[in-house]
Each structure stands twice: as structure tokens, then as C-alpha cells.
Design a protein around this motif. Structure first.
Motif, PDB file in Angstrom:
ATOM      1  N   TYR A   6       0.839  -1.209   0.000  1.00 32.40           N
ATOM      2  CA  TYR A   6       0.000   0.000   0.000  1.00 32.40           C
ATOM      3  C   TYR A   6       0.871   1.255   0.000  1.00 32.40           C
ATOM      4  N   GLY A  12      -5.187   1.631  -3.740  1.00 31.00           N
ATOM      5  CA  GLY A  12      -5.767   2.157  -2.512  1.00 31.00           C
ATOM      6  C   GLY A  12      -6.193   1.027  -1.593  1.00 31.00           C
ATOM      7  N   PHE A  13      -6.804   1.404  -0.456  1.00 30.17           N
ATOM      8  CA  PHE A  13      -7.209   0.419   0.544  1.00 30.17           C
ATOM      9  C   PHE A  13      -8.183  -0.618  -0.023  1.00 30.17           C
ATOM     10  N   LYS A  14      -9.221  -0.140  -0.707  1.00 32.76           N
ATOM     11  CA  LYS A  14     -10.268  -1.055  -1.167  1.00 32.76           C
ATOM     12  C   LYS A  14      -9.739  -2.051  -2.196  1.00 32.76           C
ATOM     13  N   HIS A  25     -11.583  -3.197   4.056  1.00 33.50           N
ATOM     14  CA  HIS A  25     -10.485  -2.264   3.779  1.00 33.50           C
ATOM     15  C   HIS A  25     -10.132  -1.464   5.026  1.00 33.50           C
ATOM     16  N   ARG A  26     -11.070  -1.380   5.991  1.00 30.28           N
ATOM     17  CA  ARG A  26     -10.774  -0.672   7.246  1.00 30.28           C
ATOM     18  C   ARG A  26      -9.672  -1.389   8.030  1.00 30.28           C
ATOM     19  N   ASN A  29      -6.542  -0.310   6.591  1.00 29.20           N
ATOM     20  CA  ASN A  29      -6.307   1.065   7.040  1.00 29.20           C
ATOM     21  C   ASN A  29      -5.738   1.065   8.462  1.00 29.20           C
ATOM     22  N   ASN A  30      -6.300   0.246   9.356  1.00 25.64           N
ATOM     23  CA  ASN A  30      -5.781   0.149  10.738  1.00 25.64           C
ATOM     24  C   ASN A  30      -4.337  -0.340  10.726  1.00 25.64           C
ATOM     25  N   VAL A  32      -2.097  -0.031   8.406  1.00 25.45           N
ATOM     26  CA  VAL A  32      -1.213   1.035   7.901  1.00 25.45           C
ATOM     27  C   VAL A  32      -0.962   2.064   8.996  1.00 25.45           C
ATOM     28  N   ASN A  33      -2.011   2.459   9.714  1.00 23.57           N
ATOM     29  CA  ASN A  33      -1.848   3.443  10.793  1.00 23.57           C
ATOM     30  C   ASN A  33      -0.947   2.915  11.904  1.00 23.57           C
TER      31      ASN A  33
END
Length: 178
Positions: A6, A12-14, A25-26, A29-30, A32-33
């Protein structure tokens, strides 16, 4: 591997979640954070899950309520890698009160009769006295009252409360990110 893809790739995430059969995809996202804040070490599974105190859980929930932070933001702020754990704490608190936050997780292991008899004898020797139980209950009630007072103060004047407590949370977040 997916987080690096990513960060260094065009997807992208999705799209990346779909490519790697990740349900949400969340979740990516978590990841990556967490990776950005704690590096690869933050993504590794911990062998022994940490046990958090009732006070810590109440602090986390109180912070989320006061600041309006999302589960993911709150988890990052407190160094937690599983935002859904906070949602679980919140559900337990709302449904069963503060005492629910003190219950051990999971189901006790099944054992045969001999083990059960040994455990009963051992429990009789190590059982908490009535006084100890009352002290524990008093502590939980004190924590609940403290939490409710903070919640009431926040509801009465959110801006003033946040301004008053802003320094406290900025200094604690610096400690957590070290």
C-alpha cells in the motif's frame, strides 16, 4: 507485506483489500496506521495478550467520549493495536457497568473430576475474604463514580472540559509514543 504494498504501490485500501482477500479495507487502514506509528513491531501478534486495568479501560473510554475520537484514533493514541477491543469495553460498560470491565476474558478450561476437586480445595484456601471482596467492590464503585463525574462535567461544558484537560492528554500521548 500488504502494508508495504500500500505504502509503495498505486493501489488504494479497497483495491488492495480485494486483491489480498481481506474482508474489510478498514482493517488494512488500521494496519497502515499502526505500522506508521509503531513500525513492523506494532503489527506482530503478541503471544500473551496484555491484561488492562479497569482504570485504564475507563481512561480510554473517557478519552474517546471527551474528544470524539474514533475507535482507531483512540487505539493509536493509547498504543492499542485492536480498536474493536475498545468497542467491546464500551458495550460491556453500558450493558453491565464497571464491574464487567474487571471480569477475566474467555472461558475457563475444561478439566476432569480430579482437577476440579484439587481446584476446589485450592480455592477454599485462597478464596478472598469478605473484607477483600468489599474492598474490591468499593474500588470499582469509586472508579465508576469518578468516570461518571468526568462524563457529567464533559456533558455540561465540553469545550471548557477539553481545554482544562488538554495538557494532561497531550503529555500522556507523548509518553505513549516514545
Amino acid at each position: 507485506m500488504v502494508v508495504r504494498e500500500y505504502l509503495h504501490g498505486p493501489l488504494g485500501f479497497k483495491l488492495l483489500a480485494r486483491k489480498h482477500d481481506i474482508k474489510s479495507h478498514r482493517q488494512l487502514n488500521n494496519w497502515v496506521n499502526v505500522y506508521k506509528k509503531y513500525g513492523a513491531e506494532g503489527l506482530r501478534r503478541k503471544k500473551n495478550a496484555e491484561v488492562y486495568s479497569v482504570k485504564f479501560k475507563l481512561d480510554v473510554l473517557s478519552f474517546m467520549k471527551r474528544t470524539g475520537a474514533s475507535l482507531a484514533e483512540t487505539a493509536l493514541h493509547f498504543g492499542l493495536t485492536n480498536p474493536s477491543m475498545i468497542a467491546s469495553w464500551k458495550r460491556k460498560l453500558l450493558k453491565h457497568g464497571v464491574e464487567a470491565l474487571n471480569r477475566p476474558r474467555g472461558r475457563p478450561a475444561m478439566s476432569d473430576k480430579v482437577k476440579n476437586e484439587k481446584n476446589k480445595k485450592h480455592q477454599e484456601n485462597n478464596e478472598m475474604t469478605r473484607e477483600q471482596k468489599l474492598e474490591q467492590e468499593n474500588e470499582l464503585l469509586r472508579l465508576e463514580v469518578e468516570y461518571l463525574k468526568k462524563l457529567r462535567a464533559f456533558q455540561m461544558d465540553p469545550e471548557g472540559y477539553l481545554e482544562k484537560h488538554k495538557q494532561l492528554y497531550h503529555s500522556s500521548s507523548k509518553k505513549n509514543s516514545d
